[in-house]
Motif scaffolding. Structure first.
Motif, PDB file in Angstrom:
ATOM      1  N   THR A 194      11.306  38.084  47.316  1.00  0.00           N
ATOM      2  CA  THR A 194      12.510  38.782  47.771  1.00  0.00           C
ATOM      3  C   THR A 194      13.662  37.800  47.862  1.00  0.00           C
ATOM      4  O   THR A 194      13.464  36.575  47.932  1.00  0.00           O
ATOM      5  N   MET A 195      14.873  38.363  47.867  1.00  0.00           N
ATOM      6  CA  MET A 195      16.066  37.540  47.999  1.00  0.00           C
ATOM      7  C   MET A 195      16.078  36.823  49.344  1.00  0.00           C
ATOM      8  O   MET A 195      16.489  35.655  49.441  1.00  0.00           O
ATOM      9  N   ALA A 338      20.725  29.655  43.322  1.00  0.00           N
ATOM     10  CA  ALA A 338      21.583  30.638  42.654  1.00  0.00           C
ATOM     11  C   ALA A 338      20.878  31.259  41.455  1.00  0.00           C
ATOM     12  O   ALA A 338      20.993  32.463  41.209  1.00  0.00           O
ATOM     13  N   SER A 339      20.114  30.428  40.706  1.00  0.00           N
ATOM     14  CA  SER A 339      19.386  30.973  39.558  1.00  0.00           C
ATOM     15  C   SER A 339      18.354  32.003  40.000  1.00  0.00           C
ATOM     16  O   SER A 339      18.200  33.056  39.385  1.00  0.00           O
ATOM     17  N   PHE A 344      16.919  38.007  40.983  1.00  0.00           N
ATOM     18  CA  PHE A 344      16.727  39.153  41.873  1.00  0.00           C
ATOM     19  C   PHE A 344      17.833  40.190  41.670  1.00  0.00           C
ATOM     20  O   PHE A 344      17.579  41.397  41.630  1.00  0.00           O
ATOM     21  N   LEU A 345      19.066  39.691  41.549  1.00  0.00           N
ATOM     22  CA  LEU A 345      20.188  40.610  41.354  1.00  0.00           C
ATOM     23  C   LEU A 345      20.058  41.349  40.022  1.00  0.00           C
ATOM     24  O   LEU A 345      20.414  42.520  39.910  1.00  0.00           O
ATOM     25  N   TYR A 346      19.527  40.629  38.994  1.00  0.00           N
ATOM     26  CA  TYR A 346      19.353  41.260  37.693  1.00  0.00           C
ATOM     27  C   TYR A 346      18.347  42.410  37.781  1.00  0.00           C
ATOM     28  O   TYR A 346      18.576  43.501  37.250  1.00  0.00           O
ATOM     29  N   GLU A 351      17.242  48.275  38.136  1.00  0.00           N
ATOM     30  CA  GLU A 351      16.780  49.453  38.862  1.00  0.00           C
ATOM     31  C   GLU A 351      17.918  50.447  39.068  1.00  0.00           C
ATOM     32  O   GLU A 351      17.733  51.666  38.970  1.00  0.00           O
ATOM     33  N   VAL A 352      19.116  49.912  39.348  1.00  0.00           N
ATOM     34  CA  VAL A 352      20.277  50.790  39.520  1.00  0.00           C
ATOM     35  C   VAL A 352      20.592  51.511  38.214  1.00  0.00           C
ATOM     36  O   VAL A 352      20.895  52.715  38.188  1.00  0.00           O
TER      37      VAL A 352
END
Length: 921
Positions: A194-195, A338-339, A344-346, A351-352
């Motif tokens: 998880t983030m 950050a990588s 995680f953001l990707y 999913e969005v």
């Protein structure tokens, strides 16, 4: 001529020291000694080295104490010492023969030491500044000649080489440590699911590097465009995250226009503001709200895009300071984090996207329902409308034959125009007419077949065509979701499989174990879990490189997979740790068979790009249900058993035992409590008398450390001393014991027992400290205790562990006047030849020999030999553990008169010892 030969001899000696890689302090001490012997008029020689903050601080020199201050307490203030400032700037030697005619030297020092003449030299190498050398007198002018100055410069140049070498070595060591830290960080980040876990790891490592755990992160708000909002705060911060976020909200802090954040995001570089109130960029109101005095900002940048920034505030010191190296290392931690955050953001973004596309299909399906409803009352012109739709649409009659289709259907299914009309729908999908169904029913993850026989994934909806209550047929609307399915499978694979070995990761392993445990409910079958850790894997990484380490891990995964039954589950836990799950076993022999197979798989060397490497593994085994009923417990207990296996070199295995878990937990609890024990005044010193049995007189005492735990009571030194040595706490604890034992001895001297001596044990970890001798000397000087009353006790194994260093420090202690005894003599591994070389005063016979000395002939012979050996070497001999009168008589008959043990007294507190032994005399 003689002087030149002597000078060359000194220079050669210093060069030899430099090339033999001795520690810097020893070399510089030789430099100061050489200078003082060359310049006899000089009263003081001091070498000053730079601190991280740019100041120059005393390092070595003669004399070591000036005006009651040791040299390391002297700091050069270039605001007052203009001479030092000029030497630093010009990197040139400056000699002032008469300080009365020159205002550059520090007037405070000139007046305090009555300095008449002064020589200051820069320590440089290849134009890099490494320090300063001061020569001055105490009232009698040095009258240096040019030759003498050049001679001093020659010695200083040697100092420059030594400092340069030490600096380069320190830099290399720091680079290795930084590399290992970044490797640990990368490993930990790779294990995060998880983030929040990734941010917690980032906060921990940044705090470790900067020694500041008030780290916060401000991230871009995906719902508010480029607006940066406070997101998370380190759990170790002085603030709680709720208070931190609430304070931002209550004070309506708008970080969109924050100049500091804006600059960091634009430059993508770290920004250090030592004093926020001396800088116009920070929001001073915000700084006052949070008590911020200085701040460091680190951008979070991945693939060129700014994700946010880390904020590290200074809440105590008026000015924040970090070295450039620490800032760069912290930025590297931010870059690695950050990588991970970007990944995680990707995944969240994908999913969005999937959700948005699904939502779009639902909306279009509803639109199509409306269109189909209208078409029921329209003529055949409805087909013209369907031809414009991007989704595939075709109609079916009551027998399931295709009555119409739009161009999108024909294109996706691979048919020519009109070729599908009249064909049965079963050539596309498995159709069944359901007249009782609702008017619309969606199907997800269905396969449609093309003309060439290949299939593809679709999402489709079937709507009934009705006229009134009569069903005339159906309309099928479908959409190709092949790309989406591939993306879902890729995301699922990344989430559940290790990218390096393609083995299941921890997340999937837990799911598989829990499923197996569920299947075992109600049966007599068991499940075994093997936890493996590769030995010497770090050596492969450090010596050959991480690419070789990756090759090794892949090869290990292949060997493990091929050496276990098909029903077994092989997984990588992370790093060099693997697990093997053996489900549905009936006996321990089944487990041992697999263990032997695994051990055999490590018998052959691993080929790492033309390098053959032998690697072994340590194995821990837990079994369901005896060793745990959950995946977490089984993994934890197998891990504990594995550490038992690592106590021996080579490939070994151990089954879990309850004591392993209890011992680990007990050790952790003791370690945590020990960190607080010194500050909470839980440590105590007990004293055991040392008796001269000829006169029945106490001649000394041995100081013995005890820990009075607030809840556990007295904790045995056997339990907490090894923990103190392992964690390094033995250093401050040992110093505390020395100081307080010496203070107590002084109190007993004041009572009239001025010949009483104090024996204090030193651990191997203490003896390795560079400042051990100076620390002991400082304590004796501060307390004004004569050194001969302090007896230091070392074990045999300590004194032979590092012979050269040990010999040097023992000689230095002897030069101070401190007495040295070998404790527990006869139980170590030293050669008796060492006894004549080491500067020791006494041997202490270990109590294990004394216990059975009367009944056991072997122990009697050993004890007699030790006594004779000590007497022949003119050493004192002390018998420990004397408990009976028979033991006392035996020792007296061998002329061993100094003893300690329960026969005389147990270790007792100082007050009780005073009443029992000292107030009687």
């Amino acid at each position: 001529m003689l002087e030149e030969q002597t000078r060359y001899s000194r220079l050669a000696h210093i060069t030899k020291l430099i090339n033999s890689k001795l520690e810097l302090r020893e070399v510089l001490e030789q430099v100061t000694l050489a200078i003082s012997e060359e310049i006899v008029q000089c009263d003081s020689v001091g070498i000053y080295l730079p601190e991280p903050d740019g100041q120059f601080k005393g390092y070595v020199g003669k004399p070591e104490v000036i005006n009651g201050m040791t040299l390391d307490m002297h700091v050069i203030d270039t605001d007052y010492d203009l001479l030092a400032k000029e030497v630093i700037e010009k990197k040139q030697t400056i000699y002032i023969p008469d300080t009365a005619k020159d205002n550059r030297p520090d007037p405070r020092a000139v007046e305090g030491f009555r300095i008449k003449s002064l020589l200051v030299l820069p320590i440089t190498y290849e134009d890099e500044m490494f320090g300063l050398v001061y020569l001055f007198d105490y009232g009698i002018t040095m009258n240096l000649t040019e030759d003498e100055i050049q001679t001093v410069e020659a010695y200083v140049n040697m100092a420059g080489v030594a400092v340069r070498n030490a600096t380069n070595l320190t830099r290399k060591e720091n680079l290795i440590a930084e590399k290992q830290l970044l490797l640990d960080l990368t490993r930990d980040l790779s294990m995060c699911s998880t983030m929040q876990e990734a941010l917690d790891k980032c906060f921990y490592y940044v705090g470790k590097v900067l020694n500041n755990f008030n780290t916060a992160v401000h991230l871009l708000d995906p719902l508010a465009g480029k607006k940066i909002k406070p997101a998370n705060l380190s759990r170790d911060s002085d603030w709680t995250e709720e208070e931190w976020i609430k304070t931002h909200g209550d004070n309506h802090i708008d970080q969109t226009n924050d100049r500091v954040l804006e600059e960091v995001c634009q430059t993508k570089r770290p920004l250090l503001i030592p004093d926020v109130f001396a800088d116009s960029r920070p929001n001073h109101d915000v700084c006052r709200k949070f008590g911020i005095k200085g701040m460091l900002m680190l951008p979070l940048v991945a693939t060129g895009e700014v994700l946010g920034a880390l904020a590290i505030p200074e809440l105590e010191k008026s000015v924040m300071f970090f070295s450039e190296a620490d800032i760069q290392l912290a930025q590297s931690i931010a870059d690695a984090t950050a990588s991970t955050l970007s990944n995680f953001l990707y995944m969240e973004k994908q999913e969005v996207i999937i959700e948005e596309r699904t939502s779009e299909i639902r909306i279009k399906n509803r639109e199509l329902e409306r269109v189909v409803s209208e078409l029921e009352t329209l003529s055949r012109e409805r087909e013209l409308i369907l031809n414009s739709a991007g989704e595939g649409i075709f109609g079916l009659d009551l027998e399931g034959n295709i009555t119409f289709c739009n161009p999108a259907s024909e294109s996706m299914l691979g048919y020519e125009k009109g070729e599908l009309i009249g064909k049965p729908s079963r050539i596309i999908f498995n159709w069944q007419m359901n007249s009782a169904a609702l008017s619309v029913y969606p199907e997800v993850s269905q396969k449609f077949f093309k003309k060439d026989g290949s299939s593809f994934s679709v999402e489709y909806v079937i709507s009934l065509i009705k006229e009134g209550k009569t069903i005339l047929g159906e309309v099928v609307t479908f959409r190709d979701i092949t790309e989406r399915k591939h993306l879902e499978e890729e995301i699922k694979h990344l989430a559940y499989y290790d990218s390096l070995t393609e083995l299941p990761n921890r997340v999937l392993l837990n799911d598989k174990i829990n499923q197996e445990l569920t299947d075992l409910q109600g049966s007599n079958l068991k499940l075994a879990l093997l936890y493996l850790d590769l030995d010497r894997f770090k050596l492969v990484n450090d010596s050959l490189g991480h690419s070789y380490g990756d090759v090794l891990l892949r090869e290990v995964a292949q060997r493990l997979s091929s050496s276990v039954p098909k029903s077994a589950i092989v997984s990588r836990q992370g790093g060099d740790e693997f697990t093997i799950v053996l489900p549905r076993i009936q006996s321990e022999q089944e487990v041992l068979t697999v263990v032997e197979s695994v051990i055999d798989s490590f018998a052959k060397p691993f080929s790492l790009k033309d390098n053959e490497v032998y690697v072994k593994t340590s194995i821990g085994i837990s079994v369901y249900p005896e060793d745990g009923k959950t995946a977490e417990d089984l993994i934890k207990n197998a891990d504990a058993a594995m550490y038992k296996s690592k106590e021996k070199s080579g490939t070994h295995y151990h089954f879990f035992e309850t004591e392993m878990s209890d011992r680990n937990m007990e050790s952790i609890l003791l370690e945590n409590a020990l960190y607080k024990a010194l500050d909470n005044e839980e440590l105590e010193i007990y004293y055991q008398p040392q008796i001269d049995s000829r006169s029945n007189t106490m001649i000394g005492v041995e100081a013995l450390l005890r820990w009075n735990h607030p809840t556990e009571g007295m904790v045995s030194p056997v339990h907490f001393i090894p923990i103190a040595e392992e964690t390094g706490l033995i250093i401050p604890i040992g110093r505390w014991v020395l100081i307080n034992a010496c203070k107590q001895l002084i109190e007993w001297h004041k009572l009239g027992h001025s010949s009483l001596c104090m024996s204090v044990n030193l651990s191997g970890r203490q003896f390795e400290e560079d400042n051990l001798v100076s620390m002991i000397e400082g304590i004796l000087q501060e307390l004004k205790l004569a050194p001969e009353f302090l007896h230091i006790e070392l074990t045999e194994n300590q004194i032979v562990k590092n012979t050269k260093v040990t010999m040097r420090k023992m000689k230095q202690l002897k030069e101070l006047g401190v007495k040295i005894a070998i404790d527990d003599f006869g139980t170590g591994y030293s050669s008796l030849g060492y006894l004549k070389n080491f500067p020791i005063d006494a041997l202490k016979i270990d109590k294990s020999f004394i216990q059975d000395v009367v009944e056991d002939n072997d122990n009697a012979a050993i004890t007699n030999t030790i006594i004779t050996l000590a007497q022949n070497l003119k050493l004192n001999v002390i018998a420990e553990g004397v408990e009976t009168e028979e033991q006392l008589e035996f020792l007296l008959s061998r002329n061993c008169t100094i003893m300690q043990g329960f026969f005389f007294s147990r270790p007792i507190k100082a007050e009780e010892l005073t009443k029992k032994y000292l107030l009687k005399f």
